[in-house]
Motif scaffolding. Structure first.
Motif, PDB file in Angstrom:
ATOM      1  N   ARG A  91       0.858  -1.192   0.000  1.00  0.00           N
ATOM      2  CA  ARG A  91       0.000   0.000   0.000  1.00  0.00           C
ATOM      3  C   ARG A  91       0.891   1.238   0.000  1.00  0.00           C
ATOM      4  O   ARG A  91       1.242   1.783   1.036  1.00  0.00           O
ATOM      5  CB  ARG A  91      -0.880   0.000   1.253  1.00  0.00           C
ATOM      6  N   SER A 145       1.987   5.031  -0.650  1.00  0.00           N
ATOM      7  CA  SER A 145       1.462   6.382  -0.829  1.00  0.00           C
ATOM      8  C   SER A 145       2.281   7.064  -1.900  1.00  0.00           C
ATOM      9  O   SER A 145       3.456   7.330  -1.707  1.00  0.00           O
ATOM     10  CB  SER A 145       1.594   7.167   0.470  1.00  0.00           C
ATOM     11  N   ALA A 181       4.736  11.509  -0.397  1.00  0.00           N
ATOM     12  CA  ALA A 181       5.445  10.418   0.279  1.00  0.00           C
ATOM     13  C   ALA A 181       6.321  10.982   1.383  1.00  0.00           C
ATOM     14  O   ALA A 181       6.758  12.124   1.337  1.00  0.00           O
ATOM     15  CB  ALA A 181       6.289   9.661  -0.729  1.00  0.00           C
ATOM     16  N   LEU A 182       6.558  10.164   2.379  1.00  0.00           N
ATOM     17  CA  LEU A 182       7.461  10.557   3.457  1.00  0.00           C
ATOM     18  C   LEU A 182       8.897  10.269   3.033  1.00  0.00           C
ATOM     19  O   LEU A 182       9.151   9.444   2.167  1.00  0.00           O
ATOM     20  CB  LEU A 182       7.126   9.777   4.725  1.00  0.00           C
ATOM     21  N   LEU A 185       4.675   3.716   3.063  1.00  0.00           N
ATOM     22  CA  LEU A 185       3.306   3.447   3.514  1.00  0.00           C
ATOM     23  C   LEU A 185       2.663   4.702   4.104  1.00  0.00           C
ATOM     24  O   LEU A 185       1.522   4.669   4.547  1.00  0.00           O
ATOM     25  CB  LEU A 185       3.290   2.341   4.577  1.00  0.00           C
ATOM     26  N   GLY A 186       3.431   5.771   4.159  1.00  0.00           N
ATOM     27  CA  GLY A 186       2.893   7.011   4.721  1.00  0.00           C
ATOM     28  C   GLY A 186       2.788   6.967   6.229  1.00  0.00           C
ATOM     29  O   GLY A 186       1.954   7.642   6.818  1.00  0.00           O
ATOM     30  N   ARG A 187       3.627   6.180   6.890  1.00  0.00           N
ATOM     31  CA  ARG A 187       3.546   6.064   8.344  1.00  0.00           C
ATOM     32  C   ARG A 187       4.850   6.523   8.977  1.00  0.00           C
ATOM     33  O   ARG A 187       5.923   6.079   8.572  1.00  0.00           O
ATOM     34  CB  ARG A 187       3.268   4.614   8.760  1.00  0.00           C
ATOM     35  N   SER A 188       4.753   7.392   9.946  1.00  0.00           N
ATOM     36  CA  SER A 188       5.955   7.825  10.645  1.00  0.00           C
ATOM     37  C   SER A 188       5.677   8.155  12.103  1.00  0.00           C
ATOM     38  O   SER A 188       6.575   8.123  12.921  1.00  0.00           O
ATOM     39  CB  SER A 188       6.553   9.058   9.968  1.00  0.00           C
ATOM     40  N   THR A 246      -3.375   7.426   6.317  1.00  0.00           N
ATOM     41  CA  THR A 246      -2.660   6.160   6.103  1.00  0.00           C
ATOM     42  C   THR A 246      -2.793   5.200   7.273  1.00  0.00           C
ATOM     43  O   THR A 246      -2.568   4.010   7.124  1.00  0.00           O
ATOM     44  CB  THR A 246      -1.161   6.435   5.832  1.00  0.00           C
ATOM     45  N   ASP A 273      -1.411   9.693  11.027  1.00  0.00           N
ATOM     46  CA  ASP A 273      -0.150   9.944  10.364  1.00  0.00           C
ATOM     47  C   ASP A 273      -0.298  10.997   9.284  1.00  0.00           C
ATOM     48  O   ASP A 273       0.651  11.475   8.725  1.00  0.00           O
ATOM     49  CB  ASP A 273       0.374   8.644   9.755  1.00  0.00           C
ATOM     50  N   LYS A 288       3.250  16.223  10.513  1.00  0.00           N
ATOM     51  CA  LYS A 288       4.278  16.600   9.534  1.00  0.00           C
ATOM     52  C   LYS A 288       3.813  17.805   8.718  1.00  0.00           C
ATOM     53  O   LYS A 288       4.529  18.291   7.871  1.00  0.00           O
ATOM     54  CB  LYS A 288       4.553  15.434   8.582  1.00  0.00           C
ATOM     55  N   MET A 332       1.707  18.060   6.297  1.00  0.00           N
ATOM     56  CA  MET A 332       1.868  17.747   4.883  1.00  0.00           C
ATOM     57  C   MET A 332       0.696  18.248   4.049  1.00  0.00           C
ATOM     58  O   MET A 332       0.694  18.102   2.842  1.00  0.00           O
ATOM     59  CB  MET A 332       2.017  16.240   4.706  1.00  0.00           C
TER      60      MET A 332
END
Lengths: 546, 378
Positions: free
Chosen positions: A142, A144, A150-151, A515-518, B210, B289, B310, B312
């Motif tokens: 999945r 992003s 994107a991260l 995955l767009g998770r941080s 997400t 997120d 973030k 974003m």
């Protein structure tokens, strides 16, 4: 010439081509230095003088005769006790690359004879099953991209840590906080944990190296890694040191080492990270711990409070255990109380279809700080081969079932599940761990991978080495013999621990960023997972991709 | 990407103004739909009494559904006071199955406590929704609450406004929030269109969530009535706000601490660090997120804006005493309050919660680093 009839054979007489590993020796390169024969942990090879008959026929003189050539060479023992284990130490010490084991690609005969004197085959290592595991085959799909910015794994900030310990539902947290009542202890830790390997199973140098590495990860790198002791206690100097906070103390059915631990409590500078109650392990479910006599050295004997040189088999169950209810109530509560309810206490069980029953009991116990499930691919220092190969439950579906059970009850945040057993079996440690996290684990324990990555363990699932049980570890990782463990420099191990965890941290970001998770560990983010097998996908409730 | 616009003004205004702001932000979004929520509603043809009446919003897709709705509302004891008839130009609507846009005023139930009424209204909305779903989706219900009107439709926002003649000033409101996109990432479903609504609380979001699945699974596990649907990943933001303010009874500021908690080193020096660390652990599954900007409104006409950690997704707030606007683009704010001083426009950072209070005198910009009143844990 000998007649064939006079060749004596026994049922267990084997030749070198019947063995799992065949020594290839190049006489043209050998310098006869003898290093290989002296380093071999099982005395599988020996220096020998051989005679070769060269028929000679002098036609002119009408004379027939023989000449004999003598030569010196390295030969391989063919007895079961001395069969080559494929560790390859001979190659590593050979100055001329003249010798080395090669795997027997044919089927080999030793499996039928690993029961000499009626002793069933015992070994170290883990389930000897090769190939990609289910975890290896899971893809993070999945991504992003256009739907989201994107991260950046290299530049953004990531929160990679997890929580160990009982978490209250938000309503209850607020109520207790307002009322000033007890809030269960939690620890914020790195989700990749060095799993239980006992002081006794591991050599003192290995243990020291791991601890140094863990301390470096915590104090210099800012990676809050913790390590579990396994059964067998903890050296007293560690118990009284500030490093105890990085250690999960295990209590198992033999209670080895707990005299020392209990005595050290008044002198402890800090609390341990957690207490792990071992009820079972993945490599040998339903079996207790086993430290074979070879490894019960003076130091280990003192630490465990036993005589030297005797086998130390722990019972399969805790002697105080009458029922599961009693177990979770009595043991978890007692150990919580020993540390004044400041230390999370959780059980470790082997992967099994009964894992859900254990879990449901834990959910009802307000002191249970988590549950660790160890799957069939978990490693061990000593176990019967049959237990290792054939007993247990793979971790993926076991963990997933338990997680979904918690989800159905809305309790998935309250009892953190930890998974173990085959994490990084084929080297894909971060991928395996993150797959389990997205299936619902709060973190993973890894033992064998740490030995392989941080200390150069030679064992594999093709039966290589796997002699951790008898104290002859050629790398000095699982031996109590100073001649062997001095091969292992604790500083080098510590450095490899740091390197390994730095790399895992980077790889975690490389998985999470797309995955767009941080902001938080993606526990249970099963929408990010896919696998190329529809049956597995259905079982794990993830996507089928092809 | 979604475009979001919110206007809050002391004087009721036409929702068409917000649609014009959406038009100003037309670049960069697909204009595939409209979700509109109004509070502080006034009808030109009817004197609405806020404390005594509630409003049902939705769509009856067939005549049969409308008849069924009449019967269901009657059977649940609701007495209809007013039925707003939009001046509809059906040829301007993409969808063909729109028998009637429902904005109906009912008498508030009597002989119940306020809490019972609130639950009864929500259960009635869920009941009607289920009934529609059981009949092939012929009845769609967006909200049933005091002083809330909602419209959701597929198509270009301004075209929808024209089709429903929203510029005729027959409905005006003090707070209007609008979002201009259907969930085109997936199959189009009116229930997937922002803003989302539960018991007076409403939010809309741009960006994709997400962390949707773990959050959704946790909310569903709470078994709280109304925590259903989730046709859109953004619906969880509404439910988290509902959970934090109504179930946990924490102040609005806590919402930000739940969805984007501060880091350890920041909490170590925070006056409420100990409490907030515990809250972060207890509500760990609700951490978002992003990338999202979340714009919300509450029953007392409070409006709010928060960003993901973030930051974003952008959003700007601006205005003047008495009239304020929040939009995903600066040009949206300009279109909504053209006579403001743009020098006072504010773009919140990751730690901010921007609050437009019901008195609309000034913006409250609250940061997570500041303590907030917390009687429960004092």
């Amino acid at each position: 010439m000998d007649s064939v009839r006079s060749v004596y054979t026994t049922p267990s007489s084997l030749t070198y081509s019947d063995l799992p590993w065949i020594i290839q020796h190049r006489e043209d390169r050998c310098t006869l230095c003898g290093r290989c024969t002296s380093v071999c942990p099982v005395n599988a090879i020996y220096l020998t003088y051989r005679r070769q008959r060269v028929p000679k026929l002098d036609v002119l003189k009408k004379k027939r005769g023989n000449e004999y050539r003598h030569f010196v060479g390295i030969r391989q023992h063919t007895s079961i006790a001395k069969k080559c284990i494929g560790c390859g130490m001979c190659s590593s010490v050979c100055p001329n690359e003249a010798i080395g084991p090669v795997p027997n690609t044919n089927e080999h005969r030793t499996v039928f004879h690993q029961n000499q004197k009626g002793e069933a085959w015992k070994r170290g290592g883990r389930r000897n099953k090769t190939g990609a595991t289910i975890l290896d085959r899971i893809a993070f799909d999945r991504i992003s991209m256009l739907t989201d910015p994107a991260l950046d794994a290299g530049r953004h900030e990531f929160n990679l840590n997890t929580i160990l310990g009982r978490v209250l539902p938000p309503e209850e947290y607020l109520r207790r906080k307002a009322a000033g009542e007890w809030i269960p202890p939690t620890r914020e830790i790195f989700p990749f944990i060095i799993g239980s390997m006992s002081f006794g199973a591991l050599s003192p140098n290995m243990w020291l190296g791991l601890l140094q590495g863990v301390a470096y990860c915590n104090e210099v790198l800012g990676i809050p890694v913790v390590m579990a002791t396994g059964e067998g206690g903890c050296p007293p100097w560690v118990l009284k040191s500030p490093f105890l906070k990085y250690i999960i103390l295990q209590i198992a059915s033999g209670y080895f080492g707990w005299d020392e631990i209990i005595r050290a409590i008044p002198e402890m500078q800090c609390d341990p990270a957690a207490i792990e109650i071992k009820y079972g392990q993945g490599a040998k479910p339903g079996d207790g711990g086993l430290l074979m006599w070879f490894k019960v050295s003076k130091l280990i004997a003192r630490l465990r409070g036993v005589p030297e040189g005797v086998d130390l088999p722990s019972p399969p169950v805790h002697q105080t255990l009458y029922s599961i209810e009693e177990s979770v109530m009595k043991m978890i509560q007692t150990l919580s109380m020993a540390y004044s309810f400041r230390v999370p206490v959780y059980p470790k069980i082997s992967g099994s279809t009964s894992a859900k029953s254990v879990l449901n009991n834990l959910v009802r116990n307000p002191y249970a700080g988590g549950m660790l499930i160890d799957g069939i691919d978990g490693g061990t220092g000593a176990a019967y081969n049959v237990s290792m190969d054939a007993t247990g439950h793979p971790i993926a579906s076991n963990l997933r079932e338990c997680y979904l059970d918690l989800v159905a009850q809305g309790r998935q945040n309250e009892i953190p599940l930890f998974a173990a057993g085959g994490i990084g079996k084929n080297g894909n440690v971060t991928q395996n761990g993150m797959a389990l996290i997205m299936l619902g684990a709060s973190g993973v324990h890894m033992g064998k991978y740490i030995m392989q990555a941080c200390a150069g363990c030679l064992g594999n699932e093709k039966g290589r080495c796997n002699v951790c049980n008898v104290g002859i570890c050629p790398k000095g990782i699982t031996s109590q013999n100073p001649k062997l463990f001095r091969r292992l420099d604790p500083d080098d191990v510590a450095q490899r621990v740091a390197e390994t965890f730095m790399a895992i941290r980077t790889e975690m970001k490389k998985i999470m960023a797309p995955l767009g998770r941080s902001q938080s560990l993606p526990i249970g983010m099963s929408d990010a997972l896919g696998i190329d097998d529809s049956d597995v996908a259905e079982r794990l409730k993830i996507k089928y991709i092809c | 990407m979604c475009r979001l616009a919110l206007k809050s003004s002391d004087t009721p205004f036409s929702p068409y103004e917000v649609l014009l702001a959406m038009e100003a932000m037309q670049e960069g979004y697909d204009g595939s739909g409209l979700g509109l929520l109004m509070r502080g509603v006034q009808f030109a043809d009817f004197k609405y009494e806020r404390g005594k009446q509630v409003i049902l919003s939705g769509i009856a897709h067939t005549e049969e559904a409308l008849h069924r709705l009449n019967g269901l509302m009657e059977s649940r004891g609701f007495e209809q006071k007013y039925d707003h008839e939009f001046t509809v130009h059906p040829e301007m609507i993409e969808a063909a199955d729109r028998f009637k846009y429902i904005v109906r005023v009912y008498k508030k139930p009597e002989n119940m406590t306020e809490v019972e009424i609130e639950d009864y209204l929500m259960h009635t909305r869920l009941f009607l929704r289920r009934d529609g779903e059981e009949h092939g989706g012929d009845l769609t219900v967006f909200s049933f609450w005091s002083d809330v009107v909602m419209i959701k439709e597929v198509g270009w926002p301004l075209a929808i406004g024209d089709a429903l003649s929203l510029d005729d000033n027959r409905i005006t409101a003090r707070v209007v929030m609008a979002q201009g996109r259907q969930n085109t990432n997936y199959g189009i479903n009116l229930y997937a269109c922002h803003p989302f609504f539960i018991q007076g609380i409403s939010t809309m979001t741009n960006g994709e969530n997400t962390a949707f699945v773990p959050i959704k699974e946790w909310l569903e596990g709470k078994k709280i009535p109304g925590y259903t649907g989730y046709q859109s990943d953004s619906e969880v933001f509404t439910h988290i706000l509902h959970y934090v303010t109504r179930r946990l009874k924490l102040p609005l500021q806590a919402y930000k601490h739940v969805i984007t908690p501060l880091k350890n080193e920041e909490l170590d020096v925070h006056p409420q660090g100990d409490f907030l660390k515990g809250l972060r652990i207890a509500c760990r599954r609700l951490i978002i997120d992003g990338p999202n900007a979340v714009i919300g409104t509450l029953p007392d006409e409070t409006s709010m804006l928060v960003m993901d950690a973030k930051k974003m997704r952008p959003a700007t707030v601006g205005g003047k005493p008495g009239t304020w606007a929040i939009a995903s683009e600066m040009c949206g704010v300009r279109a909504l309050v053209p006579d403001r001083d743009p020098a006072f426009d504010f773009q919140p950072m990751r730690e901010h919660t921007v609050i437009i209070p019901p008195d609309r005198k000034e913006l409250l910009i609250w940061t997570q680093f500041d303590p907030f009143t917390l009687p429960q844990a004092a």
